[in-house]
Design a protein around this motif. Structure first.
Motif: not given
Length: 295
Positions: A235-242, A263-272
């Motif tokens: 789902q490319r248009r969604k944030t990573l966490q979604n 914990a991994s330091g990856v911002d869930g608001q970014r896109r995949g």
């Protein structure tokens, strides 16, 4: 007979009653320079075992046969087989197999047909593959990468762009991650559409893949790593966490996925599509630890 010459190719096709098949994605390479680029990129040597998918009438097969110990070619189109067998008849080191490469059990098929024990079955792939099955062929070959020193393929230029794409680019996707996780990717050259008969609607490229002995990033569970990357691009248009929490393919609840991102330091608001292989690996390491802690 030089099948890269239209003046020789066309009568040869006509003599065999061959009509080009869209079903099998048939476009014949009629530029010898680009043909030899495939051969030279594959670096075919006298002791090499070659695997070719979709040989067509054998234009590339003949060049491989002149340089390799054995060429194993798999062709699905029954109608082209008589022409292929005529072209390759002078070469005792060529074996033609009628069948669908995607249905082959390569761990059994390759050693048997190459005539070597499984532990010694290590060869190369060189092929001008049917473009309509490029992705599944790449998956097949890389899932069986232990049998190949290298993979050299003629593919659509847009596929080549996807395979070597960097994070954040429009071409970067799940296939990019899958291939780059398994092999070093390079593009040996661009092949214009006019180099084929009939000319396709797109340009092509010669790609060269060298499988890694170990992946370029550390992950305790490669299958989980790939599952995460596919979910991220699903789902490319969604944030990573979604994308990860809504994928339905990951064996983790939302709480654990959010915890793993933190914990991994990856911002869930970014896109995949902005994540590097190392960032996907970092998420996989945390989720794997959470999975094993539960068990």
């Amino acid at each position: 007979m030089d099948l890269t010459r239209p003046s020789e190719l066309k009568p040869f096709l006509a003599a065999h009653g061959l009509h080009l098949s869209k079903r099998f994605g048939q476009n014949f390479l009629i530029d010898r320079n680009h043909l030899m680029r495939v051969v030279e990129t594959a670096d075919v040597r006298p002791d090499d075992l070659l695997f070719e998918i979709g040989p067509g009438v054998g234009t590339l097969t003949v060049e491989l046969a002149q340089r390799a110990a054995k060429v194993l070619s798999v062709e699905l189109d029954r109608g082209v087989l008589p022409a292929l067998r005529e072209t390759t008849a002078p070469y005792s080191n060529v074996e033609i197999v009628e069948g669908d490469a995607l249905r082959l059990d390569l761990p059994t098929f390759l050693p048997e047909r190459w005539g070597v024990p499984s532990e010694n079955a290590l060869g190369k792939v060189a092929a001008n593959i049917p473009y309509n099955i490029t992705s599944p062929i790449l998956v097949l070959l890389l899932e069986n990468r232990r049998f190949f020193r290298s993979v050299t393929l003629m593919v659509q230029r847009e596929v080549a762009d996807r395979l070597r794409a960097k994070p954040g680019s429009d071409d970067y996707g799940a296939l990019s991650v899958f291939v780059q996780f398994h092999a070093a990717v390079s593009v040996a050259g661009i092949v214009p559409r006019r180099a084929f008969f009939p000319p396709p609607k797109v340009d092509s490229a010669v790609i060269h893949l060298v499988p890694y002995a170990t992946p370029p990033v550390e992950t305790p569970d490669p299958d989980l790593f790939l599952l995460i990357s596919r979910a991220a691009f699903g789902q490319r248009r969604k944030t990573l966490q979604n994308a990860l929490t809504n994928a339905g393919t990951l064996p983790f609840d939302r709480e654990r996925i959010l915890a793993a991102l933190a914990a991994s330091g990856v911002d869930g608001q970014r896109r995949g599509e902005t994540l590097s292989l190392e960032e996907f690996a970092a998420i996989s390491r945390v989720l794997y630890a959470l999975k094993t802690a539960v068990h």
